[in-house]
Design an enzyme around this catalytic site. Structure first.
Site, mmCIF file in Angstrom:
data_model
loop_
_atom_site.group_PDB
_atom_site.id
_atom_site.type_symbol
_atom_site.label_atom_id
_atom_site.label_comp_id
_atom_site.label_asym_id
_atom_site.label_seq_id
_atom_site.Cartn_x
_atom_site.Cartn_y
_atom_site.Cartn_z
ATOM 1 N N SER A 292 5.357 19.138 -9.900
ATOM 2 C CA SER A 292 5.113 17.773 -10.418
ATOM 3 C C SER A 292 3.572 17.039 -10.914
ATOM 4 O O SER A 292 2.921 17.797 -10.576
ATOM 5 C CB SER A 292 4.981 16.345 -8.738
ATOM 6 O OG SER A 292 3.423 16.452 -7.929
ATOM 7 N N ASP A 293 4.087 16.365 -11.260
ATOM 8 C CA ASP A 293 2.387 15.951 -11.849
ATOM 9 C C ASP A 293 1.950 15.252 -11.039
ATOM 10 O O ASP A 293 2.208 14.758 -9.980
ATOM 11 C CB ASP A 293 2.177 14.722 -12.846
ATOM 12 C CG ASP A 293 1.262 14.563 -14.040
ATOM 13 O OD1 ASP A 293 1.464 13.860 -15.238
ATOM 14 O OD2 ASP A 293 0.443 15.216 -13.345
#
Ligand code: GLC
Length: 732
Positions: A292-293
């Protein structure tokens, strides 16, 4: 021994075939078996630990600082030993990297991925990607990727969150600085080259690191150019503009993919199964790992589509997110989600498998620690600096030149605060580069190139202009080099600009120099295309220098003095005004294509239609002539050829570009699309016939999720930029 055909393994094999066009090597079968054995003995808690990445409380700034003397927190070490994390975000320095890896191996027996943002720099800082793209030089990207990889290992990183391959068409968007520009074909080529450089042929060779294609997908198309904002696209535009770079990245074997922060057609990328599973894995055959960011799983709550903990974790994991960065919804909620039945343990196992596969590919189980001193001894930092200087020169774009360049005048006045600011040469992700020493400046570069230069600050980019000081400086000089643009802090993440015109009173500088009667050479720095109509009109020469990196001042000086030939060509358009954004060359014609002077055609009523400087534009210190353009369809290829002549008195480098347009299609098609390019170096008077072969397979487009190449008529141009060239036709 009875062979059990593991469906999962078959899927991996098929994906490997699809993803990299090669059969699963026996070593990959062995790895899958080792993963099976490992997963079989992990508890649910240990599996979940592998899906968690922590920054260990470090801020983004702290992550870039020198860690050679950092003392690790015993409690943090204990968590690592217990297998609470599968990965760390942020370099810890080589010494602590080994301590952390040893703790992980002694405890849970699984080594750590340690990732950081080496986008265009590590201990050596290269030009920002938007600059580097202007070199139109895949080999340069690959060399820089390899240099960043080996330097990263000395910092205790085995993974970088690069390349950023978001197609960017809106100059208001700050992260255009990190992109390769507005064209999917170029972004695909440069992204794949960077991945080859970073990953090499063997991730376990002790000289390369895992790459990460980001941000998946269409992060460069936020409404209003405002970072993190919603993206709404047709499926065809998604597939023909924003997905191709990721398709190329997967084909290049990229190890990881990072979904983007934004919502895509109302569903955040971080929980978008259509994107993360159906397309990325189902259609593209990606077998790597998704990360994920920063806090993006947690941000599903702010998007208003999940509640914290088990719900956010389940929605992300079930959509295809393997690992959560920084926030702890996986750690806090996945066991509960399994208990509630919203997540199956098989789904968790699949994500853990992707994480473990990368760790095996990196050789971390067999060699968890690294000998940074030994690696350091193999690095030629002087060569890396030379590469940074070469890249800076090749990234510069000569936008205009009335003959005042290359500098030949005996006395040069240099103006503007940027000219002596090494830090401002760096760029939005100058991760570790400590080369912001006083000698990496444009002034130092000009002196090093033997220029008789007198420096006067006279103004800052955003402050007041001392016109009297400018007048005095001009009086004592034969030519004036003045620095313009924007500070690097005004581009990059969360730096959308509602105005892309020159800030401050910079135009007063132009008038003050013009009043002196001395020629004005404008050197423009910054991380985005700017609106430069006044500069284009009044300056005698303009060089777009971008953020040129840790040796950038020297590289730009090399172009100004002619020590290096102007090489760069724009990979974005430079609009007249902010109001035109997003502005890009591969626009559709509309039903009322622009016709100069005709009222009822698409236009703005207050600025010219054409860009100040179009995609593909860039000059040399000589001129080139094109003749005898030809196009022929030869089986699976369309062959474009042209005679290019160096019509000047100085050697030069020309970038011949090929654009095509599908004249009659089921859906509207861009007026031009770049389909090929070739650089040619010519001596004065030399003519060479240049041939560019374009696969027919690249001339298609998508309708109803199906990519088709259709028979019919095409227009084409063999040209020096996206606005010029003789119109040719061919038929498929
Ligand atoms: C940032 C960026 C992403 C980066 C990550 C880790 O917010 O969006 O590109 O890799 O966080 O620093």
């Amino acid at each position: 021994m009875k062979t059990i055909v593991n469906v999962g393994m078959v899927a991996v094999w098929v994906a490997c075939l699809a993803g990299r066009g090669a059969f699963a090597a026996p070593s990959e079968m062995a790895v899958e078996r080792r993963i099976d054995e490992l997963i079989a003995r992990l508890t649910l808690e240990e599996k979940i630990g592998q899906l968690c990445q922590t920054n260990g409380g470090q801020s983004t700034e702290a992550m870039s600082m020198d860690k050679s003397t950092e003392v690790l927190d015993p409690a943090f070490l204990a968590d690592v030993r217990a297998g609470k994390y599968g990965s760390l975000l942020g370099q810890r320095g080589a010494r602590n990297y080994n301590i952390l890896q040893e703790a992980a191996m002694a405890g849970c027996g699984i080594p750590l991925l340690v990732g950081h943002d080496m986008i265009h720099s590590c201990r050596t800082c290269y030009p920002i990607p938007l600059a580097l793209a202007c070199a139109f030089d895949e080999e340069l990207w690959e060399r820089i990727g390899a240099a960043i990889a080996i330097e990263s290992l000395t910092q205790g990183c085995n993974w970088t969150f690069a390349p950023m391959i978001d197609v960017a068409r809106d100059a208001r968007w700050g992260r255009i600085a990190e992109s390769a520009g507005s064209d999917p074909f170029l972004t695909s080529r440069f992204g794949a080259a960077m991945i080859r450089g970073l990953q090499g042929d063997d991730l376990a060779d002790g000289r390369h690191i895992a790459a990460c294609a980001k941000h998946y997908v269409a992060y460069g198309a936020p409404m209003g150019g405002r970072d993190y904002n919603a993206v709404e696209l047709s499926d065809a535009t998604l597939r023909d503009v924003y997905l191709p770079p990721f398709r190329a990245a997967v084909a290049a074997g990229v190890a990881t993919v990072m979904p983007a922060f934004h919502s895509y057609n109302d569903v955040p990328c971080s929980m978008n199964k259509y994107l993360l599973t159906d397309i990325l894995r189902g259609e593209m055959g990606f077998t790597g790992m998704t990360i994920s960011d920063w806090a993006a799983v947690g941000e599903l709550v702010r998007h208003g589509v999940a509640t914290p903990g088990a719900d956010a974790a389940a929605k992300a994991l079930n959509a295809g997110m393997d690992m959560e960065m920084v926030t702890t919804h996986f750690a806090d909620g996945l066991a509960e989600a399994v208990a509630k039945g919203t997540v199956s343990e098989a789904t968790i196992d699949a994500a853990v498998r992707n994480v473990l596969r990368l760790k095996f590919r990196l050789g971390l189980f067999d060699r968890p620690t690294l000998d940074a001193a030994a690696i350091e001894r193999t690095i030629d930092f002087a060569a890396h600096r030379a590469l940074a200087r070469e890249a800076a020169a090749k990234s510069c774009v000569l936008l205009k030149n009335d003959g005042v360049l290359p500098l030949a005048a005996p006395r040069v006045a240099l103006l503007g605060d940027i000219a002596t600011n090494a830090w401002q040469m760096q760029g939005t992700w100058s991760t570790f580069d400590f080369s912001n020493t006083t000698n990496d400046t444009l002034l130092a570069g000009l002196v090093a190139d033997g220029v008789d230069v007198a420096y006067t600050e006279a103004y800052t980019l955003t402050g007041r202009v001392d016109c009297a000081a400018i007048a005095r400086a001009c009086a004592g000089a034969d030519v004036v080099v003045a620095c313009f643009g924007d500070y690097l802090e005004k581009s990059g993440e969360n730096n959308a600009s509602a105005r892309i015109e020159l800030p401050g009173e910079q135009l007063k500088v132009v008038d003050a120099v013009k009043a002196s009667g001395k020629p004005l050479v404008a050197v423009v720095f910054g991380g985005r295309p700017l609106a430069l109509p006044e500069l284009a009109e009044k300056a005698d020469a303009i060089v777009m220098a971008w953020n040129p990196g840790g040796a950038g001042g020297w590289g730009v000086a090399d172009v100004l003095t002619g020590a290096a030939e102007p090489y760069g060509r724009l990979t974005t358009d430079f609009p007249h005004a902010t109001g035109e954004c997003p502005k890009f060359y591969s626009r559709t014609t509309t039903g009322r294509p622009h016709v100069p002077g005709e009222r009822w055609t698409t236009r703005y009523n207050d600025v010219p239609f054409k860009s100040v400087y179009p995609f593909g534009h860039g000059l040399a210190y000589t001129t080139f002539r094109y003749a005898n353009e030809a196009v022929a369809v030869e089986g699976a290829m369309v062959v474009f050829s042209v005679d290019v002549t160096n019509a000047g008195r100085r050697k030069g480098s020309e970038l011949v570009q090929v654009y095509t347009h599908d004249v009659l299609a089921r859906t509207v098609r861009p007026r031009r699309e770049l389909k090929g390019y070739q650089r040619v170096e010519l001596a004065p008077g030399e003519t060479r016939r240049v041939e560019i072969r374009v696969p027919v397979a690249t001339l298609g487009y998508t309708v109803d999720k199906i990519y088709r190449v259709e028979p019919g008529d095409f227009e084409a141009w063999i040209a020096p930029d996206s606005d010029s060239g003789k119109r040719l036709t061919f038929t498929l």
